[in-house]
Design a protein around this motif. Structure first.
Motif, PDB file in Angstrom:
ATOM      1  N   ASN A  81       0.822  -1.217   0.000  1.00  9.01           N
ATOM      2  CA  ASN A  81       0.000   0.000   0.000  1.00  9.01           C
ATOM      3  C   ASN A  81       0.855   1.266   0.000  1.00  9.01           C
ATOM      4  O   ASN A  81       0.376   2.336  -0.378  1.00  9.01           O
ATOM      5  N   GLN A  82       2.110   1.141   0.436  1.00 11.79           N
ATOM      6  CA  GLN A  82       3.024   2.283   0.454  1.00 11.79           C
ATOM      7  C   GLN A  82       3.777   2.456  -0.871  1.00 11.79           C
ATOM      8  O   GLN A  82       4.627   3.327  -0.982  1.00 11.79           O
ATOM      9  N   GLY A  83       3.477   1.601  -1.848  1.00  9.57           N
ATOM     10  CA  GLY A  83       4.094   1.750  -3.159  1.00  9.57           C
ATOM     11  C   GLY A  83       5.226   0.801  -3.433  1.00  9.57           C
ATOM     12  O   GLY A  83       5.888   0.904  -4.476  1.00  9.57           O
ATOM     13  N   ARG A  84       5.489  -0.145  -2.524  1.00  5.15           N
ATOM     14  CA  ARG A  84       6.530  -1.137  -2.759  1.00  5.15           C
ATOM     15  C   ARG A  84       5.987  -2.292  -3.603  1.00  5.15           C
ATOM     16  O   ARG A  84       4.792  -2.589  -3.570  1.00  5.15           O
ATOM     17  N   ALA A  85       6.886  -2.940  -4.319  1.00  2.00           N
ATOM     18  CA  ALA A  85       6.520  -4.163  -5.043  1.00  2.00           C
ATOM     19  C   ALA A  85       6.893  -5.348  -4.164  1.00  2.00           C
ATOM     20  O   ALA A  85       8.010  -5.425  -3.656  1.00  2.00           O
ATOM     21  N   ILE A  86       5.961  -6.260  -3.966  1.00  2.00           N
ATOM     22  CA  ILE A  86       6.168  -7.411  -3.097  1.00  2.00           C
ATOM     23  C   ILE A  86       6.013  -8.679  -3.922  1.00  2.00           C
ATOM     24  O   ILE A  86       5.033  -8.839  -4.657  1.00  2.00           O
ATOM     25  N   LEU A  87       6.985  -9.586  -3.802  1.00  2.00           N
ATOM     26  CA  LEU A  87       6.937 -10.875  -4.494  1.00  2.00           C
ATOM     27  C   LEU A  87       6.997 -11.968  -3.432  1.00  2.00           C
ATOM     28  O   LEU A  87       7.951 -12.030  -2.648  1.00  2.00           O
ATOM     29  N   VAL A  88       5.969 -12.821  -3.394  1.00  2.00           N
ATOM     30  CA  VAL A  88       5.856 -13.836  -2.345  1.00  2.00           C
ATOM     31  C   VAL A  88       5.765 -15.217  -2.970  1.00  2.00           C
ATOM     32  O   VAL A  88       4.927 -15.455  -3.849  1.00  2.00           O
ATOM     33  N   VAL A  89       6.620 -16.132  -2.514  1.00  2.00           N
ATOM     34  CA  VAL A  89       6.499 -17.542  -2.883  1.00  2.00           C
ATOM     35  C   VAL A  89       5.983 -18.289  -1.666  1.00  2.00           C
ATOM     36  O   VAL A  89       6.550 -18.175  -0.573  1.00  2.00           O
ATOM     37  N   SER A  90       4.888 -19.030  -1.837  1.00  2.00           N
ATOM     38  CA  SER A  90       4.327 -19.748  -0.696  1.00  2.00           C
ATOM     39  C   SER A  90       3.446 -20.889  -1.175  1.00  2.00           C
ATOM     40  O   SER A  90       2.810 -20.813  -2.226  1.00  2.00           O
ATOM     41  N   HIS A  91       3.446 -21.968  -0.359  1.00  2.00           N
ATOM     42  CA  HIS A  91       2.483 -23.046  -0.572  1.00  2.00           C
ATOM     43  C   HIS A  91       1.199 -22.778   0.200  1.00  2.00           C
ATOM     44  O   HIS A  91       0.259 -23.576   0.125  1.00  2.00           O
ATOM     45  N   ASN A  92       1.159 -21.685   0.950  1.00  2.00           N
ATOM     46  CA  ASN A  92      -0.047 -21.301   1.686  1.00  2.00           C
ATOM     47  C   ASN A  92      -0.975 -20.572   0.722  1.00  2.00           C
ATOM     48  O   ASN A  92      -0.902 -19.360   0.548  1.00  2.00           O
ATOM     49  N   LEU A  93      -1.866 -21.313   0.111  1.00  2.00           N
ATOM     50  CA  LEU A  93      -2.726 -20.740  -0.925  1.00  2.00           C
ATOM     51  C   LEU A  93      -3.700 -19.729  -0.351  1.00  2.00           C
ATOM     52  O   LEU A  93      -4.102 -18.782  -1.035  1.00  2.00           O
ATOM     53  N   ALA A  94      -4.098 -19.913   0.911  1.00  2.00           N
ATOM     54  CA  ALA A  94      -5.004 -18.957   1.542  1.00  2.00           C
ATOM     55  C   ALA A  94      -4.327 -17.599   1.663  1.00  2.00           C
ATOM     56  O   ALA A  94      -4.943 -16.554   1.428  1.00  2.00           O
ATOM     57  N   ALA A  95      -3.033 -17.592   2.035  1.00  2.00           N
ATOM     58  CA  ALA A  95      -2.299 -16.332   2.146  1.00  2.00           C
ATOM     59  C   ALA A  95      -2.146 -15.668   0.780  1.00  2.00           C
ATOM     60  O   ALA A  95      -2.323 -14.452   0.649  1.00  2.00           O
ATOM     61  N   ILE A  96      -1.820 -16.460  -0.245  1.00  2.00           N
ATOM     62  CA  ILE A  96      -1.701 -15.913  -1.605  1.00  2.00           C
ATOM     63  C   ILE A  96      -3.015 -15.278  -2.034  1.00  2.00           C
ATOM     64  O   ILE A  96      -3.057 -14.183  -2.607  1.00  2.00           O
ATOM     65  N   SER A  97      -4.111 -15.948  -1.732  1.00  2.00           N
ATOM     66  CA  SER A  97      -5.427 -15.442  -2.117  1.00  2.00           C
ATOM     67  C   SER A  97      -5.789 -14.163  -1.382  1.00  2.00           C
ATOM     68  O   SER A  97      -6.401 -13.255  -1.945  1.00  2.00           O
ATOM     69  N   ASN A  98      -5.373 -14.072  -0.107  1.00  2.00           N
ATOM     70  CA  ASN A  98      -5.794 -12.942   0.724  1.00  2.00           C
ATOM     71  C   ASN A  98      -4.984 -11.675   0.493  1.00  2.00           C
ATOM     72  O   ASN A  98      -5.531 -10.571   0.529  1.00  2.00           O
ATOM     73  N   ILE A  99      -3.664 -11.811   0.285  1.00  2.00           N
ATOM     74  CA  ILE A  99      -2.838 -10.593   0.238  1.00  2.00           C
ATOM     75  C   ILE A  99      -2.389 -10.202  -1.161  1.00  2.00           C
ATOM     76  O   ILE A  99      -1.941  -9.074  -1.359  1.00  2.00           O
ATOM     77  N   CYS A 100      -2.481 -11.116  -2.129  1.00  2.00           N
ATOM     78  CA  CYS A 100      -1.949 -10.828  -3.460  1.00  2.00           C
ATOM     79  C   CYS A 100      -3.031 -10.304  -4.396  1.00  2.00           C
ATOM     80  O   CYS A 100      -4.186 -10.746  -4.343  1.00  2.00           O
TER      81      CYS A 100
END
Length: 446
Positions: free
Chosen positions: A225-244
């Motif tokens: 939200n502050q303008g940074r680019a975030i790249l996340v690798v995870s097997h937690n699909l719920a987290a990927i769905s919620n924050i990405c």
């Protein structure tokens, strides 16, 4: 922040015309590894170490065999804008970690162009960037210096880093004495609070407890939200769905889909290679450590000896692991994780006495060289009518696996109607649906 495009061999600055909006750009990036060769190295230390080993290694016909090329990544192209939080998902060996190492300038691409705009903060492995002999306090300043920050900048953020990592009492203790969870907390806190323009996070966050993982995901969202680019690798699909806001699916080193998290996760689940109730490996391809080789994983109903990717909700479900002990006296433990199709963590269990209803005679004991089968039985009428993803872990200690197979099998639990009786509505929602002990009786009136 320095506002520059960071490059390495094979990397190029982002075109000025779009420099203000694009944080990461990859154009036809490929990475080749040469299997069986000692002549190709990324670092001088690797070349020296390899040369010394070769002096003591006996020459055999096999050692003179021609090396083979393995393409970990093939023609990867995408842009990531500032303020985007992008998830990377895929099966083990899909190329996720290689991609992140290229973006973090740890590994050079074999071909293609990579542009990263601004300062990079990355957390790829437990302990990355830390000197084990230095204290937590000293490592905070060391990491800040590596990221190009001035000492005054680090001091200004120091208290927030320590507070977020929750390591205050251990701040002046050498990092080598930290637990893996403490090391990850400090690593993430440093990477996130140094205000990077690009933050890269690998599956390493799974080492932390659930509360810390939630805080990390919240911090990642805040940085986005502050303008940074975030790249996340995870097997937690719920987290990927919620924050990405977007997710990329890698399959065998290529992009299979770049779309919304919902679409990408659906394709990932549909692409489960081992949705057949059983996976069995050939010995040369089997997941293995120096002491144990995993041969097969099977899911079946208790009353049926055959594997099945669809099991009856009204019967116990048996999960079988077949493995071979390769070294006399080796100690092996077995652990499983089960998640639902949305990535929600349903449960974890192991053959340890504290997690088993009966004693597993092999647990914690030296084993003979032989093949073994470990079984775990999930009670009937426990899981809901849904699809589940199984991961398995083997090693000498619970929680410290030497063999880790994420998302190795998928299976569906089917409601055959046995539980419904008087209820005809929908059970949608909960991940488990156990039959519990209920009773009612009259009580004396007041």
């Amino acid at each position: 922040m320095d506002g520059r495009s960071h490059m390495m061999p094979g990397q190029n600055p982002i075109d000025d015309s779009r420099q203000n909006s694009v944080a990461i750009r990859l154009e036809d990036v490929s990475k080749r590894f040469r299997l069986g060769t000692i002549g190709e190295h990324q670092r001088l230390t690797e070349a020296i170490s390899s040369r010394i080993k070769s002096l003591f290694k006996p020459q055999t016909p096999a050692s003179n065999a021609q090396p083979k090329d393995f393409w970990a990544l093939k023609n990867i192209s995408f842009d990531i804008q500032r303020s985007e939080v992008v998830g990377i998902i895929g099966h083990n060996g899909a190329g996720k970690s290689t991609l992140l190492k290229i973006l973090s300038r740890i590994v050079t691409p074999s071909s293609g162009r990579v542009g990263v705009q601004g300062r990079i903060g990355s957390l790829l492995e437990v302990g990355t960037g830390f000197h084990p002999e230095l204290t937590g306090r000293e490592n905070i300043f060391l990491n800040g210096a590596i990221l190009g920050m001035k000492r005054t900048e680090i001091r200004n953020r120091f208290d927030k880093i320590v507070e977020f990592a929750e390591i205050g009492p251990f701040l002046d203790t050498p990092v080598k004495r930290y637990s893996s969870g403490m090391t990850v907390r400090l690593g993430f806190s440093v990477a996130a609070h140094m205000e990077p323009d690009v933050l890269i996070i690998d599956e390493v966050l799974s080492v932390g407890d659930q509360a810390f993982q939630n805080r990390c995901m919240g911090k990642a969202t805040e940085l986005g939200n502050q303008g940074r680019a975030i790249l996340v690798v995870s097997h937690n699909l719920a987290a990927i769905s919620n924050i990405c806001s977007r997710a990329i699916l890698l399959e065998q080193g290529t992009i299979a889909l770049d779309a919304s998290p919902k679409e990408t996760i659906r394709k990932y689940l549909q692409s489960m290679r081992y949705d057949a109730g059983r996976i069995q490996w050939e010995p040369e391809q089997a997941p293995a450590s120096q002491e144990v080789r995993l041969h097969a994983v099977t899911v079946r109903n208790a009353k049926n000896p055959s594997s099945a990717n669809q099991v009856d909700i009204d019967q116990p479900i048996v999960i079988e692991l077949d493995y071979e002990v390769l070294v006399q006296g080796a100690i092996n433990t077995v652990q499983i994780h089960l998640k639902d199709e949305n990535g929600v963590f349903v449960f974890s269990s192991a053959n340890a006495p504290s997690m088993s209803l009966q004693t597993d005679e092999t647990f914690g004991k030296p084993l003979d060289v032989a093949r073994y089968r470990t079984e775990c039985t999930v009670p009937a009428n426990f899981l809901n009518d849904s699809r589940y993803i199984l991961s398995v872990f083997l090693g000498p200690q619970i929680g410290k696996p030497t063999i880790q197979c994420d998302s190795v099998l998928a299976f569906s639990v089917l409601d055959t109607g046995a539980m419904r009786k008087e209820f005809l509505g929908s059970w949608y929602g909960p991940v488990i649906r156990p039959r519990l002990d209920w009773s009612s009786r009259p009580i004396d009136s007041y």
